[in-house]
Design a protein around this motif. Sequence first.
Motif, PDB file in Angstrom:
ATOM      1  N   PHE A 183     -16.427  33.035 -32.333  1.00 45.67           N
ATOM      2  CA  PHE A 183     -16.902  31.795 -31.732  1.00 45.67           C
ATOM      3  C   PHE A 183     -15.756  30.913 -31.264  1.00 45.67           C
ATOM      4  CE2 PHE A 183     -17.782  27.244 -32.358  1.00 45.67           C
ATOM      5  CZ  PHE A 183     -18.771  27.066 -31.396  1.00 45.67           C
ATOM      6  N   GLU A 184     -14.715  30.769 -32.084  1.00 43.61           N
ATOM      7  CA  GLU A 184     -13.623  29.859 -31.735  1.00 43.61           C
ATOM      8  C   GLU A 184     -12.964  30.261 -30.420  1.00 43.61           C
ATOM      9  OE1 GLU A 184     -14.031  31.352 -34.614  1.00 43.61           O
ATOM     10  OE2 GLU A 184     -14.430  29.721 -36.050  1.00 43.61           O
ATOM     11  N   GLN A 244     -13.070  22.808 -36.005  1.00 41.50           N
ATOM     12  CA  GLN A 244     -13.879  22.850 -37.219  1.00 41.50           C
ATOM     13  C   GLN A 244     -15.161  22.053 -37.029  1.00 41.50           C
ATOM     14  OE1 GLN A 244     -11.974  20.703 -40.488  1.00 41.50           O
ATOM     15  NE2 GLN A 244     -10.793  19.510 -39.018  1.00 41.50           N
ATOM     16  N   TRP A 245     -16.108  22.267 -37.935  1.00 45.55           N
ATOM     17  CA  TRP A 245     -17.375  21.548 -37.890  1.00 45.55           C
ATOM     18  C   TRP A 245     -17.279  20.307 -38.757  1.00 45.55           C
ATOM     19  CZ3 TRP A 245     -20.907  22.710 -34.367  1.00 45.55           C
ATOM     20  CH2 TRP A 245     -20.865  23.982 -33.793  1.00 45.55           C
ATOM     21  N   LEU A 246     -17.574  19.147 -38.170  1.00 42.25           N
ATOM     22  CA  LEU A 246     -17.544  17.863 -38.865  1.00 42.25           C
ATOM     23  C   LEU A 246     -18.970  17.361 -39.007  1.00 42.25           C
ATOM     24  CD1 LEU A 246     -14.576  16.173 -36.924  1.00 42.25           C
ATOM     25  CD2 LEU A 246     -14.464  17.564 -39.006  1.00 42.25           C
ATOM     26  N   GLY A 298     -10.628  23.669 -28.666  1.00 39.52           N
ATOM     27  CA  GLY A 298     -10.892  23.269 -30.044  1.00 39.52           C
ATOM     28  C   GLY A 298     -12.138  22.433 -30.226  1.00 39.52           C
ATOM     29  N   GLY A 299     -12.948  22.284 -29.169  1.00 39.18           N
ATOM     30  CA  GLY A 299     -14.176  21.521 -29.292  1.00 39.18           C
ATOM     31  C   GLY A 299     -14.104  20.173 -28.612  1.00 39.18           C
ATOM     32  N   ASP A 315     -23.501  29.919 -40.632  1.00 36.06           N
ATOM     33  CA  ASP A 315     -22.293  29.401 -39.976  1.00 36.06           C
ATOM     34  C   ASP A 315     -22.729  29.021 -38.566  1.00 36.06           C
ATOM     35  OD1 ASP A 315     -20.071  29.245 -38.268  1.00 36.06           O
ATOM     36  OD2 ASP A 315     -18.929  30.742 -39.356  1.00 36.06           O
ATOM     37  N   PRO A 316     -22.696  27.739 -38.200  1.00 36.97           N
ATOM     38  CA  PRO A 316     -23.225  27.344 -36.889  1.00 36.97           C
ATOM     39  C   PRO A 316     -22.531  28.036 -35.722  1.00 36.97           C
ATOM     40  CG  PRO A 316     -22.107  25.503 -37.971  1.00 36.97           C
ATOM     41  CD  PRO A 316     -22.256  26.574 -38.990  1.00 36.97           C
ATOM     42  N   GLY A 317     -21.225  28.226 -35.813  1.00 36.18           N
ATOM     43  CA  GLY A 317     -20.522  28.905 -34.731  1.00 36.18           C
ATOM     44  C   GLY A 317     -20.966  30.345 -34.587  1.00 36.18           C
ATOM     45  N   ALA A 318     -21.061  31.035 -35.711  1.00 32.95           N
ATOM     46  CA  ALA A 318     -21.521  32.425 -35.685  1.00 32.95           C
ATOM     47  C   ALA A 318     -22.949  32.505 -35.165  1.00 32.95           C
ATOM     48  CB  ALA A 318     -21.422  33.039 -37.073  1.00 32.95           C
ATOM     49  N   SER A 319     -23.781  31.535 -35.534  1.00 32.69           N
ATOM     50  CA  SER A 319     -25.173  31.547 -35.068  1.00 32.69           C
ATOM     51  C   SER A 319     -25.253  31.343 -33.565  1.00 32.69           C
ATOM     52  CB  SER A 319     -25.981  30.464 -35.800  1.00 32.69           C
ATOM     53  OG  SER A 319     -26.140  30.794 -37.161  1.00 32.69           O
ATOM     54  N   ILE A 320     -24.452  30.427 -33.030  1.00 31.35           N
ATOM     55  CA  ILE A 320     -24.443  30.211 -31.581  1.00 31.35           C
ATOM     56  C   ILE A 320     -24.031  31.487 -30.853  1.00 31.35           C
ATOM     57  CG2 ILE A 320     -23.246  28.998 -29.708  1.00 31.35           C
ATOM     58  CD1 ILE A 320     -23.119  26.564 -31.653  1.00 31.35           C
TER      59      ILE A 320
END
Length: 442
Positions: free
Chosen positions: A349-350, A23-25, A371-372, A397-402
């Motif tokens: 992304f995940e 997840q994004w923190l 998991g990052g 969504d940062p993951g989707a953007s990457i």
Amino acid sequence: MTTVPKNMTDAIIRDVTLYSGGQWLTGRDVVVSNGVVESIEKSTGTATPGGVDGSGAYLIPGFVNTHTHLQQSLMRGIAEGTPLLEWLLAVAEESVQITPERAYAASVAASLEALRSGTTTLVEHMWPHPSSEVHDAVIRALHDTGIRAVLGRGTADRADKTRKWGFDPRLMQPLGDVLAHTDQMMRDVAGSRVDVAVAVPNPRSLTPEGMSEVREFAQARNLTVSIHLLETQTDNTMCTEHAGVNAVDYLDSHGFLWDRVLAVHCVELDDRGQKVLAERGVGVSYNPVSNMRLGSGIAPVPSFLDAGIAVGLGVDGAASNDTQDMLETLRTGAYVQRAARGRADLFGFEAMIDIASGGANAALGLPARSGGISVGDPADLTMIRFERDFGCLPVRDPGASILTTGSRQIVDTVFVAGEVVLRDGHSTRVDEAELIRTLSAM
């Protein structure tokens, strides 16, 4: 060409949004000590002397490029539009002509290009070559750029100038000499960010006796062995013609599949072959852009994962990709699987960040990562600023953007073992203007 600073392995990345635990923190301070992520804490907002300002930025694990050929950065566009074997012969002619000076410049250029797309570790699969000076030049280039690497020393013992059942004899040495030099390379890189491996061109390049000798050598030293496998059906055709079995059975019958083997490409790996590789613990390097460029096909990665095979992401050399851009490969690797199976919900992304940052780490002898970013991880990190490329804005969504819009332009800062080796998209170690002049003259 280089201005190597004293290593900076203690740092605080302040007030950053990071990907951790799937997840994004937001608003976190990442504390690095001795090249390792020591802690992840809620940010105090207090400026820290020597710290890195992460406000407005996103932090992800550095990518592990599980397969490349650094010297091919001087071969871009070679034999475009030709099938694999014809392409390989063209690459071989260039490889015969390599000099230490060209090997150094090519390796620096490819390593910096990799860093610029967020790669912190690369797995270099060198072709066999008799010159120790060429190998020394590659090692020096890796040290100078600061990237982490698993450096595969090219190894073959069956000569065939057609490369159908063997390897180019002009680039070969007696196997004993090759392995002795591999030992010397291990001594040369001890204590650095470079680990040594064994790189086998394909199953056709080693005799049964050679396989036994290489296996015993690698297992005694706990080394990775990287091998191109079934990029096309050529491996199966030649192994069946000369040994009476397919390529996987040829390797397996001689004990050449174990948990430190990284099989590269595997486009034509069938269900039975997948079962054998899974049982032996072999990892796979997935190279989607290169396989598309050469018309080799699409590796069935969903089937690999279902079979229990560990899969990492590879860019391949710049003669078949023709870049070292892991962000491009990340996106393409997801999209081509979706297209092949008619499903838009595959490889988000995940899933892709796990494949790209740690999918094959076990075979490579690298720490596990999924998991990052986690406490205890090597501080091999990439900091992204989407505003560096307005084509990535706005960020929903940062993951989707990457995954969907990320370009090398958004890579702002790259850390390897806690050291900032790329800042504002530029190397902190290499004189890039001089590199450009050198490359332009080649």
